[in-house]
Design a protein around this motif. Structure first.
Motif, PDB file in Angstrom:
ATOM      1  N   GLY A   1       0.818  -1.208   0.015  1.00  0.00           N
ATOM      2  CA  GLY A   1       0.055   0.043  -0.008  1.00  0.00           C
ATOM      3  C   GLY A   1       0.854   1.206  -0.184  1.00  0.00           C
ATOM      4  O   GLY A   1       0.287   2.239  -0.110  1.00  0.00           O
ATOM      5  N   VAL A   2       2.330   1.083   0.117  1.00  0.00           N
ATOM      6  CA  VAL A   2       3.117   2.505   0.150  1.00  0.00           C
ATOM      7  C   VAL A   2       3.989   2.282  -0.745  1.00  0.00           C
ATOM      8  O   VAL A   2       4.739   1.341  -0.808  1.00  0.00           O
ATOM      9  CB  VAL A   2       3.734   2.520   1.453  1.00  0.00           C
ATOM     10  CG1 VAL A   2       4.478   3.766   1.709  1.00  0.00           C
ATOM     11  CG2 VAL A   2       2.542   2.292   2.465  1.00  0.00           C
TER      12      VAL A   2
ATOM     13  N   THR B   1      -2.878   7.566  -8.920  1.00  0.00           N
ATOM     14  CA  THR B   1      -2.605   8.953  -8.272  1.00  0.00           C
ATOM     15  C   THR B   1      -1.158   9.198  -8.007  1.00  0.00           C
ATOM     16  O   THR B   1      -0.554   8.036  -7.023  1.00  0.00           O
ATOM     17  CB  THR B   1      -3.405   9.479  -7.036  1.00  0.00           C
ATOM     18  OG1 THR B   1      -4.772   9.272  -7.495  1.00  0.00           O
ATOM     19  CG2 THR B   1      -3.114  10.863  -6.780  1.00  0.00           C
TER      20      THR B   1
ATOM     21  N   THR C   1       1.174   7.170  -4.650  1.00  0.00           N
ATOM     22  CA  THR C   1       0.030   6.124  -4.362  1.00  0.00           C
ATOM     23  C   THR C   1       0.220   4.895  -5.039  1.00  0.00           C
ATOM     24  O   THR C   1       1.074   4.886  -6.079  1.00  0.00           O
ATOM     25  CB  THR C   1      -1.244   6.374  -4.292  1.00  0.00           C
ATOM     26  OG1 THR C   1      -1.713   6.447  -5.645  1.00  0.00           O
ATOM     27  CG2 THR C   1      -1.469   7.662  -3.674  1.00  0.00           C
ATOM     28  N   THR C   2      -0.069   3.642  -4.502  1.00  0.00           N
ATOM     29  CA  THR C   2      -0.014   2.428  -5.407  1.00  0.00           C
ATOM     30  C   THR C   2      -1.507   2.186  -5.694  1.00  0.00           C
ATOM     31  O   THR C   2      -2.375   2.911  -5.262  1.00  0.00           O
ATOM     32  CB  THR C   2       0.571   1.265  -4.497  1.00  0.00           C
ATOM     33  OG1 THR C   2      -0.304   0.814  -3.392  1.00  0.00           O
ATOM     34  CG2 THR C   2       1.848   1.669  -3.608  1.00  0.00           C
TER      35      THR C   2
ATOM     36  N   TYR D   1       2.921   0.575  -8.985  1.00  0.00           N
ATOM     37  CA  TYR D   1       2.540   1.969  -9.259  1.00  0.00           C
ATOM     38  C   TYR D   1       3.716   2.522 -10.111  1.00  0.00           C
ATOM     39  O   TYR D   1       4.458   1.696 -10.768  1.00  0.00           O
ATOM     40  CB  TYR D   1       2.976   2.800  -7.878  1.00  0.00           C
ATOM     41  CG  TYR D   1       4.395   2.294  -7.216  1.00  0.00           C
ATOM     42  CD1 TYR D   1       5.504   2.921  -7.157  1.00  0.00           C
ATOM     43  CD2 TYR D   1       4.543   1.109  -6.205  1.00  0.00           C
ATOM     44  CE1 TYR D   1       6.732   2.600  -6.443  1.00  0.00           C
ATOM     45  CE2 TYR D   1       5.403   0.756  -5.497  1.00  0.00           C
ATOM     46  CZ  TYR D   1       6.482   1.442  -5.662  1.00  0.00           C
ATOM     47  OH  TYR D   1       7.602   1.005  -4.994  1.00  0.00           O
TER      48      TYR D   1
ATOM     49  N   SER E   1       7.379   7.655  -8.377  1.00  0.00           N
ATOM     50  CA  SER E   1       6.218   7.680  -7.839  1.00  0.00           C
ATOM     51  C   SER E   1       5.560   8.915  -7.603  1.00  0.00           C
ATOM     52  O   SER E   1       4.442   9.125  -7.759  1.00  0.00           O
ATOM     53  CB  SER E   1       6.247   6.817  -6.422  1.00  0.00           C
ATOM     54  OG  SER E   1       4.740   6.644  -5.970  1.00  0.00           O
TER      55      SER E   1
END
Length: 256
Positions: free
Chosen positions: A35-36, A97, A100-101, A107, A111
């Motif tokens: 998630g990061v 976005t 984000t992933t 991603y 990033s």
């Protein structure tokens, strides 16, 4: 899980009987979770820098100008370096976005400032190829979230449909959201190529992301270094003739 980051420069040997050897540039930054996104990718970025330092005037396809959901066959562009067709597999351009992933480890690179990437389902049904409009000598790319389900990635190199080499890109299990860079440069003209094929394996439901494809032809390989003036072969020959002429004139003056 792999606990350390890896940065390497290696020679890739052909998988067949020829003695062809490709110079490869590899760097891996281990992810911190699906998630990061990684805020920085020092090892992968260093590998990209070293790869590009051996080239001049290359072009990169970032996928930023291609609409989300676009599937292959896909025309990709590398500026003055040429064009290519990306086809096969079950891939499509995806978007997130910046910063984000997609929630499951994939991603765009970098990033913080980009959105789009090419995504495929790992396994034989997701294998794809990039067919170049002209013969090239260098190819590099980023891979994201590769190997968190024990997936592997090999890059096969072809010239006019004939197999030249298979290079292992990733074969170790790593955390979700990890980022790698892989670049390959042909050591001589016999190793120049017209196509690369991505061969993947993975567990059920595994997906890989790719970004920032870069190519260069043989004329774009630096003869000395990209940081200074690199004379053309003809200029070097003329310089040699000039030095020889000065030496001959000096000998005539001493003899008179």
């Amino acid at each position: 899980m792999l606990k350390s980051s890896i940065l390497g420069l290696a020679i890739g040997l052909s998988a067949v009987g020829s003695q062809a050897a490709y110079l490869t540039y590899t760097g891996l930054d281990v992810g911190i979770g699906e998630g990061v996104p990684l805020a920085t990718t020092p090892n992968a970025s260093a590998a990209e820098t070293n790869f590009k330092n051996a080239l001049i005037g290359v072009g990169t396809e970032t996928f930023e100008g291609i609409s989300e959901g676009t599937e292959g066959p896909l025309a990709v562009h590398f500026g003055a370096a040429g064009t290519a067709t990306l086809s096969g597999g079950n891939g499509s351009v995806q978007s997130v976005t910046p910063g984000t992933t997609n929630g499951v480890g994939r991603y765009s690179i970098p990033s913080a400032s980009s959105s789009n990437f090419w995504e495929v389902g790992a396994g034989s049904s997701g294998d794809f190829s990039v067919l170049f409009s002209e013969e090239i000598a260098a190819f590099g790319f980023y891979g994201v979230d590769i190997g968190d389900f024990d997936g592997t990635l090999n890059l096969e190199i072809y010239k006019a449909g004939s197999f030249l080499s298979s290079l292992l890109v990733s074969g170790a299990r790593v955390n979700g959201g990890s980022v790698l860079y892989f670049g390959v440069i042909a050591s001589d003209i016999t190793e120049d190529f017209t196509e690369v094929r991505f061969r993947t394996t993975g567990g059920s439901g595994d997906f890989f992301a790719f970004d920032n494809f870069t190519i260069g032809n043989r004329d774009q390989i630096c003869r000395v270094n990209c940081g200074g003036e690199v004379p053309e072969p003809g200029s070097i020959a003329l310089l040699g003739l000039g030095i020889a002429g000065l030496a001959a004139a000096s000998r005539r003056r001493k003899a008179s």
